[in-house]
Motif scaffolding. Structure first.
Motif, short mmCIF file in Angstrom:
data_model
loop_
_atom_site.label_atom_id
_atom_site.label_comp_id
_atom_site.label_asym_id
_atom_site.label_seq_id
_atom_site.Cartn_x
_atom_site.Cartn_y
_atom_site.Cartn_z
N ILE A 30 0.96 -1.23 -0.03
CA ILE A 30 -0.11 -0.02 -0.05
C ILE A 30 0.78 1.25 -0.01
N LEU A 31 0.67 2.00 -1.01
CA LEU A 31 1.64 2.97 -1.22
C LEU A 31 0.89 4.72 -1.23
N ASN A 32 -0.06 4.86 -0.68
CA ASN A 32 -0.57 6.21 -0.43
C ASN A 32 -0.95 6.42 1.11
N PRO A 33 -0.01 7.05 1.72
CA PRO A 33 0.03 7.28 3.27
C PRO A 33 -1.36 8.01 3.66
N GLU A 34 -1.87 8.74 2.69
CA GLU A 34 -3.42 9.11 3.25
C GLU A 34 -4.44 8.41 3.16
N SER A 35 -4.34 7.26 2.61
CA SER A 35 -5.37 6.10 2.66
C SER A 35 -5.79 5.62 3.89
N LYS A 36 -6.92 5.25 3.74
CA LYS A 36 -7.59 4.43 5.07
C LYS A 36 -6.88 3.14 5.35
N ALA A 37 -6.65 2.33 4.10
CA ALA A 37 -6.06 1.20 4.18
C ALA A 37 -4.81 1.24 4.86
N TYR A 38 -3.87 2.29 4.36
CA TYR A 38 -2.49 2.68 4.88
C TYR A 38 -2.58 2.69 6.34
N LYS A 39 -3.58 3.54 6.63
CA LYS A 39 -3.48 3.89 8.24
C LYS A 39 -3.91 2.74 8.94
N LYS A 40 -4.98 2.03 8.49
CA LYS A 40 -5.61 0.77 9.33
C LYS A 40 -4.72 -0.11 9.58
N THR A 41 -3.85 -0.48 8.56
CA THR A 41 -2.89 -1.59 8.53
C THR A 41 -1.48 -0.96 9.15
N ASN A 42 -1.40 0.13 9.40
CA ASN A 42 -0.05 0.91 10.01
C ASN A 42 1.09 0.37 9.22
N CYS A 43 0.97 0.93 8.06
CA CYS A 43 2.04 0.69 6.92
C CYS A 43 3.13 1.49 7.23
N ILE A 44 4.21 1.10 6.71
CA ILE A 44 5.44 2.33 6.39
C ILE A 44 5.47 2.37 4.92
N LEU A 45 5.96 3.60 4.52
CA LEU A 45 6.13 3.86 3.12
C LEU A 45 7.34 3.31 2.66
N PRO A 46 7.42 2.53 1.78
CA PRO A 46 8.70 2.05 1.16
C PRO A 46 9.20 2.85 -0.16
N ASP A 47 10.50 2.79 -0.09
CA ASP A 47 11.21 3.49 -1.26
C ASP A 47 10.99 2.42 -2.63
N GLU A 48 11.44 2.95 -3.53
CA GLU A 48 11.41 2.12 -4.82
C GLU A 48 12.03 0.76 -4.81
N GLU A 49 13.43 0.60 -4.02
CA GLU A 49 13.78 -0.76 -3.85
C GLU A 49 13.23 -1.47 -2.96
N ASP A 50 12.49 -0.88 -1.88
CA ASP A 50 11.73 -1.62 -1.14
C ASP A 50 10.61 -2.26 -1.78
N VAL A 51 9.88 -1.61 -2.66
CA VAL A 51 8.87 -2.09 -3.46
C VAL A 51 9.11 -3.30 -4.13
N ILE A 52 10.12 -3.02 -5.00
CA ILE A 52 10.75 -4.04 -5.68
C ILE A 52 11.30 -5.30 -5.05
N SER A 53 11.79 -5.07 -3.84
CA SER A 53 12.20 -6.27 -3.00
C SER A 53 10.75 -6.97 -2.39
N TYR A 54 9.78 -6.19 -2.04
CA TYR A 54 8.38 -6.95 -1.63
C TYR A 54 7.94 -7.90 -2.74
N ALA A 55 8.13 -7.32 -4.08
CA ALA A 55 7.51 -7.97 -5.24
C ALA A 55 8.36 -9.44 -5.35
N PHE A 56 9.58 -9.25 -5.22
CA PHE A 56 10.69 -10.34 -5.14
C PHE A 56 10.12 -11.37 -4.05
N MET A 57 9.97 -10.82 -2.90
CA MET A 57 9.69 -11.72 -1.82
C MET A 57 8.19 -12.64 -2.21
N ALA A 58 7.03 -11.78 -2.61
CA ALA A 58 5.92 -12.19 -3.02
C ALA A 58 6.05 -13.39 -3.85
N GLU A 59 6.88 -13.33 -4.91
CA GLU A 59 6.87 -14.44 -5.98
C GLU A 59 8.09 -15.59 -5.51
#
Length: 227
Positions: free
Chosen positions: A121-150
């Motif tokens: 989740i990449l929108n810090p202002e969204s309800k989903a982001y706040k509800k799930t207490n997310c941290i805003l990842p940078d580009e390399e973080d996002v790519i790494s999450y995708a790698f982990m997912a697969e």
């Protein structure tokens, strides 16, 4: 089911907490979209989900429940999507809630009907982001999450969720380059055919949701430009 989502290009996502007329619902279901996902963040009740599911089931289109609350799980859907919020700070949104659901419903679960989504989740202002207490990842973080997912979790879906805000097509492209077997879903801020066409260059499946309730005619047109 994995084969089925590999054929998808476009889905509409309906929020059971929001009103939609019978006429608009019929147009969505007959538009040529590949599926209807029912799911949301706030004020999600069992009765609202059941009512919307019955309305969608009148049409020959796959109907999916994206499970955001155990209390709102309803039988009768074709498929069930289970989110894992990979960039949440809290383990419960990645593992604990899923564990509770399996502990409670394991004997009833048909895994031919269930797919787990790796959410980022990449929108810090969204309800989903706040509800799930997310941290805003940078580009390399996002790519790494995708790698982990697969490669670590072997998830069928990696979902880039901008939740009401239009995202970065270049990032979506880079994420897609990391995925071979996992299907890339993109959702967030798609309001018109230009945005739908741009994101579909990179995402396997685009998800159109909020604009159904704010710009219905433009939301409807997003189907034909990606199909």
């Amino acid at each position: 089911m994995n084969y089925l989502i590999n054929e998808w290009k476009h889905v509409f996502k309906l929020d059971p907490a929001k009103e939609i007329s019978d006429d608009h619902l019929e147009q969505l279901c007959d538009s040529g979209t590949d599926a209807i996902i029912i799911g949301g963040t706030d004020n999600i009740t069992f009765d609202a989900i059941l009512e919307l599911m019955y309305r969608v089931r009148r049409y020959a289109i796959p109907c999916i429940l994206e499970v955001s609350s155990l209390d709102a799980i309803s039988p009768g859907f074709d498929y069930y999507f289970i989110p894992m919020v990979l960039n949440s700070k809290e383990k419960k949104w990645i593992m604990d809630i899923q564990h509770k659901a399996i502990k409670e419903y394991r004997e009833m679960m048909d895994w031919d009907e269930i797919l787990v989504e790796g959410y980022c989740i990449l929108n810090p202002e969204s309800k989903a982001y706040k509800k799930t207490n997310c941290i805003l990842p940078d580009e390399e973080d996002v790519i790494s999450y995708a790698f982990m997912a697969e490669h670590i979790f072997k998830l069928p879906i990696f979902y880039l969720e901008y939740s009401g805000t239009y995202g970065d097509p270049k990032l979506v492209e880079k994420v897609k380059q990391e995925l071979n077997k996992t299907t890339l879903f993109y959702g967030g801020g798609i309001k018109n055919v230009e945005q739908a066409k741009e994101m579909k260059q990179f995402a396997d499946v685009i998800v159109v949701g909020n604009s159904i309730y704010t710009d219905f005619n433009d939301a409807l047109k997003t189907v034909e430009v990606v199909k």
